[in-house]
Design a protein around this motif. Structure first.
Motif, mmCIF file in Angstrom:
data_model
loop_
_atom_site.group_PDB
_atom_site.id
_atom_site.type_symbol
_atom_site.label_atom_id
_atom_site.label_comp_id
_atom_site.label_asym_id
_atom_site.label_seq_id
_atom_site.Cartn_x
_atom_site.Cartn_y
_atom_site.Cartn_z
ATOM 1 N N THR A 1 0.710 -1.200 -0.030
ATOM 2 C CA THR A 1 -0.069 -0.203 0.091
ATOM 3 C C THR A 1 0.844 1.092 -0.199
ATOM 4 O O THR A 1 0.519 2.308 -0.924
ATOM 5 C CB THR A 1 -1.067 0.096 1.090
ATOM 6 N N VAL A 2 1.809 1.343 0.838
ATOM 7 C CA VAL A 2 2.676 2.482 0.750
ATOM 8 C C VAL A 2 3.414 2.764 -0.457
ATOM 9 O O VAL A 2 3.601 3.610 -0.722
ATOM 10 C CB VAL A 2 3.801 2.270 1.951
ATOM 11 N N HIS B 1 5.233 4.046 -6.625
ATOM 12 C CA HIS B 1 6.031 2.839 -7.093
ATOM 13 C C HIS B 1 5.170 1.577 -7.195
ATOM 14 O O HIS B 1 4.255 1.439 -6.829
ATOM 15 C CB HIS B 1 6.979 2.771 -6.010
ATOM 16 N N SER B 2 6.101 0.796 -7.900
ATOM 17 C CA SER B 2 5.327 -0.612 -8.064
ATOM 18 C C SER B 2 5.245 -1.422 -6.818
ATOM 19 O O SER B 2 6.203 -1.408 -6.116
ATOM 20 C CB SER B 2 6.361 -1.426 -9.256
ATOM 21 N N PRO B 3 4.156 -1.934 -6.581
ATOM 22 C CA PRO B 3 3.997 -2.588 -5.306
ATOM 23 C C PRO B 3 4.988 -3.891 -5.195
ATOM 24 O O PRO B 3 5.237 -4.633 -3.980
ATOM 25 C CB PRO B 3 2.569 -3.242 -5.356
ATOM 26 N N PHE B 4 5.551 -4.177 -6.352
ATOM 27 C CA PHE B 4 6.565 -5.366 -6.232
ATOM 28 C C PHE B 4 8.018 -4.944 -6.447
ATOM 29 O O PHE B 4 8.946 -5.909 -6.502
ATOM 30 C CB PHE B 4 6.356 -6.151 -7.203
ATOM 31 N N LYS B 5 8.146 -3.769 -6.214
ATOM 32 C CA LYS B 5 9.561 -3.289 -6.394
ATOM 33 C C LYS B 5 10.265 -3.231 -5.138
ATOM 34 O O LYS B 5 9.682 -2.960 -3.990
ATOM 35 C CB LYS B 5 9.610 -1.563 -6.517
ATOM 36 N N ALA B 6 11.514 -3.935 -4.967
ATOM 37 C CA ALA B 6 11.901 -4.476 -3.617
ATOM 38 C C ALA B 6 12.738 -3.211 -2.866
ATOM 39 O O ALA B 6 13.125 -2.398 -3.693
ATOM 40 C CB ALA B 6 13.218 -5.537 -3.789
ATOM 41 N N ASP B 7 12.532 -3.061 -1.452
ATOM 42 C CA ASP B 7 13.072 -1.767 -0.719
ATOM 43 C C ASP B 7 13.206 -2.411 0.712
ATOM 44 O O ASP B 7 13.418 -3.533 0.839
ATOM 45 C CB ASP B 7 12.065 -0.742 -0.796
ATOM 46 N N ARG B 8 13.533 -1.393 1.588
ATOM 47 C CA ARG B 8 13.726 -1.828 3.019
ATOM 48 C C ARG B 8 12.661 -1.332 3.698
ATOM 49 O O ARG B 8 13.053 -0.642 4.764
ATOM 50 C CB ARG B 8 15.190 -1.122 3.155
ATOM 51 N N LEU C 1 -0.411 -4.232 16.191
ATOM 52 C CA LEU C 1 0.840 -4.911 16.600
ATOM 53 C C LEU C 1 2.001 -4.971 15.239
ATOM 54 O O LEU C 1 2.968 -4.999 15.302
ATOM 55 C CB LEU C 1 0.736 -6.170 17.001
ATOM 56 N N VAL C 2 1.383 -5.028 14.051
ATOM 57 C CA VAL C 2 2.336 -5.140 13.067
ATOM 58 C C VAL C 2 2.281 -3.844 12.093
ATOM 59 O O VAL C 2 3.396 -3.075 12.563
ATOM 60 C CB VAL C 2 1.652 -6.326 11.999
ATOM 61 N N PRO C 3 1.379 -3.328 11.449
ATOM 62 C CA PRO C 3 1.483 -1.916 10.637
ATOM 63 C C PRO C 3 1.796 -0.989 11.608
ATOM 64 O O PRO C 3 2.606 -0.082 11.643
ATOM 65 C CB PRO C 3 0.392 -1.808 9.881
ATOM 66 N N GLY C 4 0.890 -1.005 12.981
ATOM 67 C CA GLY C 4 0.957 0.104 13.741
ATOM 68 C C GLY C 4 2.303 0.454 14.678
ATOM 69 O O GLY C 4 2.853 1.458 14.632
#
Length: 403
Positions: free
Chosen positions: A269-270, A276-283, A339-342
């Motif tokens: 989503t971000v 950006h492409s949702p499948f583009k690798a990042d950190r 607990l996860v995205p938050g």
């Protein structure tokens, strides 16, 4: 009583899978280094040296061998379509690990495998009473199954970023599903899940605690886990109701896979929000924020698996006293979101707007990390045989001095 008699058989087959994995690991590592089939370090990778990426091969071979041995005790012919689907995804993942397949081709195969499973009855055509839905029309069932299956495959693939995280999650989820199947008189799928957990345990130990036998599970392993996650989900939602908690089984599956599902949803989503492409690798995955805080892999894996287990605990606790299926589902989802995205957004916000506080947290993490790192290094030395060699060298040195 029937289930109790089945447990020793399942454990024996899991032990066979584990022994197979122990035997396969050194052979696979030797092959990987000989053929240069390793993952090289770069700005996104967390390792400092090339690491073999054929861990999925060891897990797959151990899993298949465990099921082959199980066939002598319990016919597994009803699992042929599942094994076929796992085999296809294993080879797709293996080719991707070796030659980097395009994501379009991988998606095409993933959709094809899920559609094959759907045609053989592994489908999401009910929500088990959630929102009052007990039957989903064929077309919508196919679309929902494709979305859920492909989503789980990629979620478990994307969560594989630190040592032991993907395999540790696989062990926990497979064990939980195995217990569920045993208690619900489904020995065949209990066997499937327990054998897979047995195949993962040696890999987890090597991945986390060994330098000599260290390797990554790769796409070949994570795609197998994603395929099994879909199969387990379909089987559980179609299991006949035996107790009150069975009404909350959809929420249970969200709780079991809370970490990969909600972290992947946030990341994609971000990425799309920023164009950006949702499948583009990042950190931007959950584990990256803890890496930035300076935590070692063993602590990051422990923290994230604890978070996922906490969501499961909340699901179980609320399922024991809440009567509303919808209400319990929203509580479980809210807990997972918190607990996860938050947690990720809170820590990332602190790092950007309060860098001095983030640095204090980082310094504290370094102090806290010392003992776990020392304990891990001791276990690593034991697994790699270094302690034994050191004692032998010291003994030989003392012997020479004596003479």
């Amino acid at each position: 009583m029937h289930n109790l008699r089945f447990i020793p058989t399942a454990l024996i087959c899991a032990f066979v899978a584990a022994i197979t994995s122990v035997v396969m690991n050194p052979l696979v590592i030797k092959l990987a280094f000989k053929k240069h089939l390793t993952d090289a370090p770069n700005y996104r990778k967390l390792q400092k040296r090339p690491v073999p990426v054929l861990g999925g091969m060891s897990v797959y071979m151990a899993f298949v061998n465990g099921l082959f041995f199980a066939n002598f005790f319990h016919p597994t012919d009803r699992l042929y379509v599942v094994i076929a689907a796992l085999s296809v995804m294993f080879f797709v993942g293996l080719f991707d690990d070796l030659i980097d397949l395009s994501y379009k081709l991988k998606f095409l195969v993933q959709f094809g495998v899920i559609f094959m499973l759907w045609t053989f009855g592994y489908r999401i055509d009910t929500l088990a009473g959630l929102f009052g839905v007990t039957h989903i029309p064929m077309l919508w069932s196919c679309l929902l199954s494709l979305f859920a299956g492909v989503g789980l495959m990629n979620a478990l693939n994307m969560i594989d970023g630190v040592d032991g995280l993907a395999s540790g999650l696989g062990i926990i989820t497979s064990t939980i599903c195995g217990v569920y199947f045993v208690t619900h008189h489904d020995p065949l799928f209990a066997l499937l899940s327990i054998v897979f957990a047995g195949a993962l345990v040696p890999f987890f130990i090597c991945n986390v605690f060994s330098r000599k036998y260290k390797m990554f599970i790769g796409d070949s392993g994570s795609l197998i886990m994603g395929t099994l996650a879909y199969v387990f989900t379909c089987r559980i939602i179609h299991t006949p109701i035996m107790d009150g908690n069975d009404h909350f089984r959809v929420a249970m599956m969200f709780a079991i896979y809370a970490l990969p599902v909600f972290d992947t949803l946030r990341v994609m989503t971000v990425r799309m929000f920023h164009g950006h492409s949702p499948f583009k690798a990042d950190r931007t995955h959950m584990h990256h924020i803890f890496v930035d805080l300076g935590y070692p892999h063993i602590m990051i894996t422990t923290i994230l698996l604890f978070i996922n287990s906490l969501v499961i605990a909340v699901w179980y606790f609320t399922a024991t006293f809440m009567e509303s299926i919808d209400g319990q589902f929203f509580v479980t989802i809210a807990t997972a979101m918190l607990l996860v995205p938050g947690l990720y957004f809170v820590l990332r916000r602190i790092s950007k707007q309060h860098p001095e506080l983030f640095e204090r947290i980082k310094e504290h993490s370094r102090r806290v990390s010392r003992k776990p790192i020392q304990a891990r290094d001791q276990i690593t030395d034991l697994i790699d045989g270094k302690v034994k060699r050191r004692h032998k060298a010291h003994h030989n040195k003392s012997k020479r001095r004596h003479h």
